[in-house]
Write an enzyme that holds these catalytic residues in place. Structure first.
Site, PDB file in Angstrom:
ATOM      1  N   ALA A  45      67.971  40.688  37.124  1.00  0.00           N
ATOM      2  CA  ALA A  45      67.208  41.683  37.886  1.00  0.00           C
ATOM      3  C   ALA A  45      66.011  42.173  37.073  1.00  0.00           C
ATOM      4  O   ALA A  45      64.918  42.360  37.596  1.00  0.00           O
ATOM      5  CB  ALA A  45      68.107  42.854  38.245  1.00  0.00           C
ATOM      6  N   LYS A 129      76.413  26.146  46.883  1.00  0.00           N
ATOM      7  CA  LYS A 129      75.375  26.050  45.850  1.00  0.00           C
ATOM      8  C   LYS A 129      76.081  26.218  44.508  1.00  0.00           C
ATOM      9  O   LYS A 129      76.536  27.297  44.157  1.00  0.00           O
ATOM     10  CB  LYS A 129      74.327  27.148  46.048  1.00  0.00           C
ATOM     11  CG  LYS A 129      73.175  27.053  45.079  1.00  0.00           C
ATOM     12  CD  LYS A 129      72.046  27.968  45.527  1.00  0.00           C
ATOM     13  CE  LYS A 129      70.814  27.838  44.661  1.00  0.00           C
ATOM     14  NZ  LYS A 129      71.005  28.057  43.249  1.00  0.00           N
ATOM     15  N   ARG A 150      66.200  18.968  34.863  1.00  0.00           N
ATOM     16  CA  ARG A 150      65.051  19.287  35.696  1.00  0.00           C
ATOM     17  C   ARG A 150      63.822  19.622  34.858  1.00  0.00           C
ATOM     18  O   ARG A 150      62.710  19.286  35.225  1.00  0.00           O
ATOM     19  CB  ARG A 150      65.391  20.464  36.614  1.00  0.00           C
ATOM     20  CG  ARG A 150      64.226  20.796  37.511  1.00  0.00           C
ATOM     21  CD  ARG A 150      64.612  21.718  38.620  1.00  0.00           C
ATOM     22  NE  ARG A 150      64.778  23.075  38.134  1.00  0.00           N
ATOM     23  CZ  ARG A 150      64.911  24.132  38.928  1.00  0.00           C
ATOM     24  NH1 ARG A 150      64.918  23.966  40.230  1.00  0.00           N
ATOM     25  NH2 ARG A 150      65.054  25.334  38.446  1.00  0.00           N
TER      26      ARG A 150
HETATM   27  S1  IVH Z   1      69.348  20.806  46.901  1.00  0.00           S
HETATM   28  C1  IVH Z   1      64.789  19.783  46.939  1.00  0.00           C
HETATM   29  N1  IVH Z   1      71.905  21.375  46.943  1.00  0.00           N
HETATM   30  O1  IVH Z   1      70.065  25.019  43.149  1.00  0.00           O
HETATM   31  C2  IVH Z   1      66.027  20.588  46.818  1.00  0.00           C
HETATM   32  N2  IVH Z   1      70.613  22.275  45.183  1.00  0.00           N
HETATM   33  O2  IVH Z   1      67.802  26.832  43.600  1.00  0.00           O
HETATM   34  C3  IVH Z   1      67.016  20.039  45.880  1.00  0.00           C
HETATM   35  N3  IVH Z   1      71.906  23.570  43.547  1.00  0.00           N
HETATM   36  O3  IVH Z   1      67.683  23.129  41.440  1.00  0.00           O
HETATM   37  C4  IVH Z   1      68.155  20.938  45.634  1.00  0.00           C
HETATM   38  N4  IVH Z   1      73.860  23.295  44.491  1.00  0.00           N
HETATM   39  O4  IVH Z   1      70.114  23.021  40.642  1.00  0.00           O
HETATM   40  C5  IVH Z   1      70.737  21.563  46.298  1.00  0.00           C
HETATM   41  N5  IVH Z   1      74.177  21.738  47.078  1.00  0.00           N
HETATM   42  C6  IVH Z   1      73.028  21.919  46.437  1.00  0.00           C
HETATM   43  C7  IVH Z   1      72.950  22.664  45.262  1.00  0.00           C
HETATM   44  C8  IVH Z   1      71.713  22.826  44.660  1.00  0.00           C
HETATM   45  C9  IVH Z   1      73.211  23.827  43.465  1.00  0.00           C
HETATM   46  C10 IVH Z   1      70.899  24.054  42.574  1.00  0.00           C
HETATM   47  C11 IVH Z   1      69.985  22.987  42.040  1.00  0.00           C
HETATM   48  C12 IVH Z   1      68.603  23.411  42.415  1.00  0.00           C
HETATM   49  C13 IVH Z   1      68.788  24.896  42.598  1.00  0.00           C
HETATM   50  C14 IVH Z   1      67.728  25.446  43.533  1.00  0.00           C
END
Ligand code: IVH
Length: 706
Positions: A45, A129, A150
């Site tokens: 935060a 996520k 990344r």
């Molecule tokens: S999709 C182009 N799917 O969240 C988008 N991301 O805030 C590709 N992450 O950098 C990401 N679970 O490290 C995707 N089921 C999920 C995910 C996920 C965790 C993370 C990932 C990404 C970050 C984005």
């Protein structure tokens, strides 16, 4: 130094510029701590608040946006020790939704963008996520060839050797897989493995980790892959990068393919057709969250059909076809057993609540930050209270409110004397605007044992004493050293003498030093024994006395004896001395007060006297009164070819001109090098006299290099 609390609306252009510089450096430091070292030092935060402040200032002063603006950064720059891999397809981030309304907006925007009516149902996948770190794993002819983090989204770290130790990630793909495949997903550590590892670390007397995410990241950044192998990392595949062929035409089809190829995929992934169904699944995952064997921080919704994903495309940093619906922070209730005071590197006193240990989202919490005395007051929190705490993927959880206050609850008295060994008074800081600030600092400054090392690093920095071969790293080496310590600035100038007295234990025999390097260091120190007055003043690291202020003081008082005398008089409350300094250009009450405070502290004056006894301090050059630019305000812009920015500034100041950072009605001369942009246009609009470098040299009658 800049005022960190002044409202953005009240910042002058110069203040905004300095503040943007400070924020860029501070956010870079936090990025490095979070991504580079996997050990964040402030709660998310607070980090977000810094980022927001940066963005607000940039919005008010668009011309001041820096090339290295924190706004342009996605993640961390590549860590040292690993080679780089440039992602063929960038690794982007996701936009966030924080409530049902945001999810509705997202789904509706997808329909609108595609020009489809909401009843022509578009399917979405909803998947947890995972709170780990994303990884891109490349296979060529079915063989794992590289794995990269990344990084900043474009370039990541080559962690192939470490990823190969993760048993859940296949080293080969089955026959029939496309010749080039990049599988992307999340590397994470299970809660159970994290707790077991921490128990082991604690038993061995080693530093424990903060949470599974940082542990996973730290485990992957090991240069020795046998350490990674011992950490039991896991993986979920959910995305892809470069592909020579697409094995499916939907998101869920791709996930099924990954599963068929031997990758773990998340079992809670569902394909759904309406906003209500997405939210229902989000709620169900939220209920199951505490019981899941791994940390998650939300649910990701993605448009299922890949042709629709392609039509929706990307914004600058995130896809239009996906969003992360975040979970609210995790909360728990526990007892506050004590409040301790911690002293930071800048002498700020931070109260920390000690808690009865409690598990919040798989992490045992024993401390929470209370920020400052005002926060304690605002919460009305007392020792022995039962409090509600919140952990939002943070390092240091926060206290939200008092749930219950027993009869034996005790109020906390904020110390008036610093708990550091000096027992110096604690100061409640006033901001430049005269508003009372909330930070309390130890007034020991340079002398305070918690601040001394940072002050020493500042003392040797480039704009202060700038001693070759004596930087931050070497201060770490010498500070508190048993045989040859540098514990205060004067120690630098007695280093050679003390080294010679050390007999066999000489510096040249120490790790990292040899005959030549030790000699070089002593020579570099000797070269700085004679020092410009402004560098000395700046080097003292007095709060609010930055480089420019130090120059102003040096020029106004001329020599060290006069500066010193004025500072001591101010410390004694001498009205005339205070008014005299306050009247100087660019010097306000905050500076005068800080100087008075610094020189009112006997530990500091002792340190200063020891130092100045070692030095020959040059008198400040009196600015020329008769130069053609005396008294004029000059701005340099574009790339200067015959002198550096610093040189140009120094020359103009020597000639009695004032150098400003931006063009205004007050500007008299704009010196524009090649590539000059908005400043040149503005100067032309305002009718400001404009010239190139040669014109400048001609005007002031100086030849470059002469
Ligand atoms: S999709 C182009 N799917 O969240 C988008 N991301 O805030 C590709 N992450 O950098 C990401 N679970 O490290 C995707 N089921 C999920 C995910 C996920 C965790 C993370 C990932 C990404 C970050 C984005």
């Amino acid at each position: 130094m800049t005022d960190e609390t002044k409202p953005v609306d009240g910042l002058s252009e110069a203040e905004a510029k300095a503040e943007l510089e400070r924020l860029a450096a501070e956010l870079a430091r936090h990025d490095e701590a979070y991504h580079g070292k996997d050990a964040p030092i402030i709660p998310d935060a607070q980090y977000d608040a810094l980022k927001r402040r940066n963005e607000q200032i940039e919005a008010r002063f668009p011309a001041l946006v820096r090339i290295d603006s924190p706004r342009f950064k996605v993640g961390a720059a590549v860590a040292e020790g690993f080679s780089k891999i440039t992602h063929k397809v960038p690794m982007l981030s996701l936009d966030n939704a924080f409530n049902d309304e945001d999810v509705r907006d997202f789904v509706n925007s997808v329909y609108r963008f595609l020009g489809q009516l909401p009843d022509q149902s578009i399917a979405f996948t909803a998947e947890p996520k995972i709170d780990g770190l994303s990884m891109s794993i490349r296979y060529e002819q079915g063989k794992l060839v590289t794995a990269a983090t990344r990084g900043d989204g474009t370039t990541g770290e080559n962690v192939t050797a470490n990823v190969k130790t993760i048993s859940e990630i296949p080293n080969t793909l089955p026959a029939g897989a496309p010749s080039v495949v990049e599988v992307r997903g999340e590397v994470y550590m299970a809660k159970e493995d994290f707790l077991a590892l921490n128990a082991r670390m604690a038993a061995e007397g080693k530093q424990t980790y903060v949470n599974p995410r940082n542990t996973a990241a730290g485990s992957l950044r090991q240069l020795d892959s046998s350490v990674t192998a011992s950490r039991k990392l896991k993986f979920f595949a959910y995305a892809w990068g470069d592909m020579s062929d697409m094995p499916a035409d939907t998101q869920h089809g791709m996930i099924e393919t990954f599963e068929a190829w031997g990758f773990p995929v998340n079992p809670l992934t569902k394909r759904l057709g309406s906003i209500e169904a997405l939210i229902e699944h989000y709620n169900a995952i939220g209920l199951a969250r505490a019981e899941l064997p791994y940390d998650i921080d939300g649910v990701v919704y993605k448009v299922d059909r890949l042709d629709l994903q392609a039509r929706l495309g990307f914004r600058s940093r995130s896809p239009r076809w996906a969003i992360a619906h975040k979970f609210p922070a995790e909360k728990a209730t526990t007892k506050l057993t004590a409040i301790d005071i911690q002293i930071g590197r800048t002498g700020a006193l931070t109260p920390v609540a000690r808690l009865e240990p409690i598990t919040v989202g798989g992490v045992v919490v024993t401390n929470a930050t209370l920020h400052n005395a005002e926060e304690i007051e605002r919460l009305g929190v007392r020792i022995h209270d039962t409090v509600e705490i919140q952990r939002a993927g943070d390092v240091i959880p926060q206290i939200l409110r008092v749930v219950e206050s027993p009869a034996n609850a005790v109020s906390f008295d904020f110390p008036k004397i610093c708990p550091c060994e000096l027992k110096t008074p604690v100061i409640r800081e006033e901001t430049a605007g005269g508003m009372e600030g909330v930070i309390r600092r130890c007034s020991g400054e340079f002398a305070c044992p918690f601040q001394r090392k940072e002050h020493l690093k500042h003392f040797v920095s480039r704009k202060a004493f700038d001693i070759d071969g004596l930087g931050e790293k070497q201060i770490e080496f010498f500070y508190g050293d048993k045989t040859l310590p540098i514990n205060q600035p004067a120690d630098i100038f007695t280093l050679r003498e003390r080294d010679e007295a050390n007999g066999l234990q000489r510096l040249k025999n120490r790790d990292g030093y040899g005959d030549t390097s030790a000699q070089k260091l002593f020579d570099a120190i000797e070269a700085r024994r004679t020092i410009a007055l402004d560098r000395l003043i700046f080097g003292l690291g007095i709060r609010h006395v930055g480089e420019q202020t130090a120059k102003t003081l040096a020029r106004a008082y001329g020599d060290w004896a006069s500066v010193h005398e004025a500072a001591l008089a101010i410390a004694n409350g001498d009205k005339a001395a205070i008014e005299e300094m306050d009247a100087l250009d660019d010097i306000g009450p905050a500076v005068v007060e800080a100087i008075g405070r610094f020189f009112g502290e006997p530990h500091n004056t002792g340190m200063v006297d020891n130092l100045t006894a070692q030095l020959t301090i040059l008198e400040a050059e009196k600015p020329a009164q008769d130069s053609p630019v005396a008294g004029l305000t000059v701005v340099f812009t574009g790339s200067l070819e015959k002198m550096t920015r610093d040189e140009a500034k120094a020359m103009a100041e020597r000639l009695g001109a004032k150098v400003a950072g931006s063009v205004s009605k007050k500007t008299d001369i704009l010196v524009a090098g090649p590539g000059a942009g908005s400043k040149l246009t503005k100067a032309q609009e305002l009718g400001v006299r404009t010239m190139d470098e040669d014109g400048w040299f001609e005007l002031v009658g100086v030849t470059p290099g002469g």
